[in-house]
Design an enzyme around this catalytic site. Structure first.
Site, mmCIF file in Angstrom:
data_model
loop_
_atom_site.group_PDB
_atom_site.id
_atom_site.type_symbol
_atom_site.label_atom_id
_atom_site.label_comp_id
_atom_site.label_asym_id
_atom_site.label_seq_id
_atom_site.Cartn_x
_atom_site.Cartn_y
_atom_site.Cartn_z
ATOM 1 N N CYS A 47 38.166 43.893 33.435
ATOM 2 C CA CYS A 47 37.852 45.310 33.970
ATOM 3 C C CYS A 47 39.082 46.085 33.965
ATOM 4 C CB CYS A 47 37.134 45.279 35.450
ATOM 5 S SG CYS A 47 37.781 44.425 36.786
ATOM 6 N N TYR A 48 39.840 45.932 34.701
ATOM 7 C CA TYR A 48 40.965 46.547 34.519
ATOM 8 C C TYR A 48 41.994 46.922 33.192
ATOM 9 C CZ TYR A 48 41.933 46.621 39.715
ATOM 10 O OH TYR A 48 41.784 46.671 41.043
#
Lengths: 374, 374, 374, 374
Positions: free
Chosen positions: D153-154
């Site tokens: 996600c990051y």
């Protein structure tokens, strides 16, 4: 005076530690924790760093050293410690439900699943809701034999909202017959669920949402009913529904009390629904004045003026119970809203209030926090 | 089909825009806004960028071009547009309260402060709660003379929770006499207050807090009472209290319905409070089955199975109304919890549902969103 | 001592009222408000009911009666009051930005859009960040000519995090050349936006969301740069980005400080990325010790031990600035996280700290709140 | 086409189920769960009631029946399933980190603690960030031997924000020497932590607060660095700090990219700090245009116009990555803010995007959700 706290690392225990650290009569605190024995409280709660430092010992060590013992344990395991305190002559203030039902073991067992180990202690203990039992707590002073059951969070907000109506005969028939139950619709912040993580209190599952839980089956039901009955001196029908709201602290209780005919103000014609007429506004003011008078000497109950409605952010971080008074649009039902901080008036603050009463201190000592709206 | 939206930049209007942009029968949208006329919708709502682009025109331009007009204006200013649509033969679906009271101008005026400008339109308009009035909406199809009053958010959740109990005679005496009111304790997310900033919805003043508002005096009271009376075919006493909770979307209604004697399951002895016995569980299951049967053909009502409780995060971003069925501990009162997304089933989704019904489309068209728990 | 508060009904003013009401040296408070003149503070903030009652007067009335004046006005309107206090010999503690730039009128004018009306006062005023200028504040004691500019909220958290690294020469080249800027990425709770409702702080638009604002253009930028330069005794390149987070109180600053070669611990090979090696852990501990030593005598700065990370809920409702020390994975950049309560250390608490210093009181007086994690 | 989902009851798995249920190319879903095998998905996620009903089977049953397999398992346990799919010729899209490091087993082992069981599969797998590797994913089409590692996600939000600057040579020296690191300061909503309750995500401990975690030590660091290096075709220094914010969904990344001299716009004089001059505004517009051009054909990247800043509520419930472009006040550093919904573009949506690419479908299929601001 040395305060001992058994179960200091749960939320109620830690809140006691925080509040007692500013109490003028407390010189020292002795803390215990099963989960963290051997550590220090400030490593479990780093918000205490540089301010509170104390080792986490055993419950026995707490009882041995303390002048007053607070127990912030889960329900069902505190009786041996109560017994030890009792035998030693040290007051025991219990934040769990263990001693809330006096000699009514059947009710306790039905809801909490355990029989009493020491029934004789329950016969002597006092339910420490100051607005109901202040004199009974005071009567324990100096006896060296004090067990005080600190009230549950929901029962505190619910009972304080209902008491004046019950005591002053506003309610339709007490004991109620069909249809005249007091409905208590309450909402709690998440800290009421304690420090142990679980699905219900997992952020993504409870944030930005609201819902009821344990409908018709919450353990605080018999405690509320018992308190109302104590005030009425006869049984009172109550219905209680708790909700979880995405809030850290606070309990809001909206309480519906069917009014006796002489206290009603409106029209019985349900086919025409109109905004509240002046007669209803006037009757509301009258009942508000009655509530204000009922609580005029209470240091921690505020009956709010016209135009101000109870909300949890008006009592945040304080020991107050705010009460606002309303009638439904038809003038037949009294609607009382109460707000407390569940961690303070609903738990640790009220426990300190009980200590203050028991020891003859200023009842406000250590509890002078002014609410912060955010 | 071209959909016109008057008042497209308020929250309900913008939600209509978002939902209609995925509707299979809508080819184009024409939007108006008084506040932002001349701008584009995607500059007011940058979340629409690259997906929805439309100029904000005048209401007249919308009416001139649209095959169906939705009005998402504040209360009290839409009648001229309804008239224009009516005269032109374009269906008008109104999300405000203006047409919710049919020919009962007295009630509308008492709560909303305005008389009707065109009483003849109110005589013809239909209150579009599909679960109550689907056939009446269908009957408008093809007439070219359709004014549909989309229900209020609170009345939707409250009415759907009460309808089966009323229709099936579970409730104690209808019309109620003293003590047999339906109590509706409801909590709304903040989007219900609309897009205009105000103190009540200023983040620091409503976050992390809960409280009631407009107690005994909320405008949705007569609408709920009217709906219940329509189902009962006689007046029903209702008491309604709204609360504000720190949630973006969602309305949770907890509804207390005193049961007729033959539907009660427990003991009338209020001096002994016990967890719910099997008889109560069984009776709850029976009433749950009755509710499920009542709504068996409804596409957007879900009667939840045993063990699942209504919560706003289970209907988030969907057109569902979830209903969970409970009894109080004594078995004397039915407790129904309902959850809706106030922006969808409580406003824009229901408006689309009405459009679908009116135009003979699949009632689910454009409303197939599956709830996201977060 | 009588404390006067001009602008008592804004958030910072009301927080001053709340905190000062428990201050041991304050006997009385005189309050003013333009918006609510003639009302009482407890009708504007009902959370004060039964605890604080004071009429809202004019600013002139405050200045006439007070022994110390706090001004919690918006930027740009306080100079006349400062002048009046100065002429009367009453210390003036200003929570706005008006006096934060000393004699650098050009910078103030560039960012706040106004010239100085009384430049001579700015030449005498002191920027009251105690950890930087305690001695300068003390030097004003007894002069009767004290104007203290209370620091901005962001500058407080940012400066305290950067000071030790700057003062001890940890940073790569001061003044920085290209590439050696201090990056300050900060997040503020919504109370920082004040009490006036606006779209940015409207609950549905800021709840459950995070984003930056005024990137490269926030007024606190020159204040932070000036503070860092004052500590470095030469210009320092800083980059500052504020964010809004759905939190009531608190500012979290994450500060990236490029380390001078001799303070770096890792490998310059960016093609191999590994978890932090022992050398990095050791270097972190060394820098942490250096920070702890730098602040060893500061009553309100806590350098957190290894394993504890700064977070706003660890300083909630207190005057602390918490600082945690980290290195990036490569050991080339110092990452300092600081947390303050923006209303207390970031505004009203720090103002009281300044008053305490100025009047020779215990610096902790009235500021002994222990943080509550929720 | 039948989609199989291994690990369907975690948050990413359940989000896949929800999104795929509306995908035009998916006829059926076969689900597995270790924790809930034997139950149905709608009993674990009652929000699916009446819409999605599927038994929870074993992973083997999923692989046996599916035409494409998504694995939403925790890190470190999926390789055997990847092998089974590979041997059977079924595409395997892995949402865990297991295949994100290609043949760089050393880095995977250093951060995730496990060696590769099947190194030959890692040599063949493709890292499925479409904006970087679309062609490599397409090249797997029809081979029957596809393993796609869905990005973290990051890394998705960070990489998409940095790519154009890196690719177009805006950054000061690539590979960086001292002082020219890209700083990524990111904030995640709580759903990123998964469904399993823990103290960090316990409501009272993370609500109303913000703080960083795993500073200098987060597993997504090498993934971000690898992506940037892939774009730069040489190593890039990155510094990454994650924060937890009280939000359900969303990741906001603020990315600081030191500009090469020819891309800078301001003055190097750090002793005078002024609001951004026109030269800076113009340079920002130029870089914004460059970003817009870079992503002009990307269906899910939106480069925001001047005046609109990335925020997680503008991409909520969608597959978009929003990017806003800014310069710091001195014009020396590019500040890029990106926002994604961590559950969609940061996990399940991107996995579907990869499936669409692999199967030659419209890349937008099943991902046409328009963001809801609340």
């Amino acid at each position: 005076m040395k305060a001992g706290i058994i179960g200091a690392t749960g939320y109620a225990g830690a809140e006691l530690v925080r509040l007692l650290s500013g109490h003028p009569a407390i010189d020292d605190m002795i803390l215990s924790s099963v989960s963290f024995e051997g550590e220090h409280i400030e490593s479990v709660y780093p918000n205490f760093l540089s301010r509170i430092s104390a080792p986490l010992l055993s419950a026995d060590a707490v009882i041995a050293a303390a002048d007053v013992v607070f127990s912030a344990l889960p329900h069902g395991i505190g009786e041996p410690f109560a017994k030890a305190c009792f035998d030693k002559g040290v007051p025991y203030i219990d934040l769990s439900a263990d001693f809330r039902f006096d000699d009514d073991e059947a009710t306790f067992k039905a809801w909490y699943g355990k029989p009493y180990a020491h029934p004789e202690l329950h016969a002597l203990s006092v339910y420490g809701l100051p607005e109901l039992n202040r004199k009974r707590v005071q009567a324990l002073a100096g006896t060296g034999k004090a067990i005080i059951a600190n009230p549950g969070c929901y029962p505190t907000g619910a009972s304080l909202g209902a008491f004046p109506a019950i005591a002053k005969g506003l309610m339709k028939e007490v004991p109620s017959r069909e249809g005249a139950a007091i409905v208590i619709d309450a909402a709690s912040g998440t800290s009421g669920g304690g420090r142990e993580p679980s699905r219900s209190f997992h952020y993504p599952e409870c944030a930005d949402s609201v819902g009821p839980y344990k409908v018709g089956a919450h353990r605080h039901t018999p405690e509320i009913a018992r308190n109302c009955a104590a005030m009425a001196k006869q049984p009172v029908a109550i219905i209680f529904t708790p909700h979880l709201v995405p809030v850290n602290r606070g309990i809001l209780s909206t309480i519906y009390i069917p009014l006796a005919a002489e206290w009603q103000a409106g029209s019985p014609d349900h086919s025409v629904i109109r905004p509240p007429a002046e007669a209803i506004t006037n009757q509301t003011a009258k009942i508000r004045a009655l509530y204000a008078d009922f609580y005029r000497d209470e240091p921690f109950v505020r009956v709010l003026p016209d135009g101000v409605t109870a909300a949890t952010n008006r009592v945040r971080q304080s020991n107050y119970c705010d009460i606002s008074i309303h009638l439904d649009h038809s003038g037949s039902t009294l609607i009382v809203a109460t707000a407390i901080d569940n961690m303070i008036k609903g738990a640790s603050g009220q426990a300190i209030q009980n200590m203050n009463i028991l020891f003859g201190l200023d009842e406000r000592a250590g509890l002078e926090m002014i609410p912060a709206i955010f």
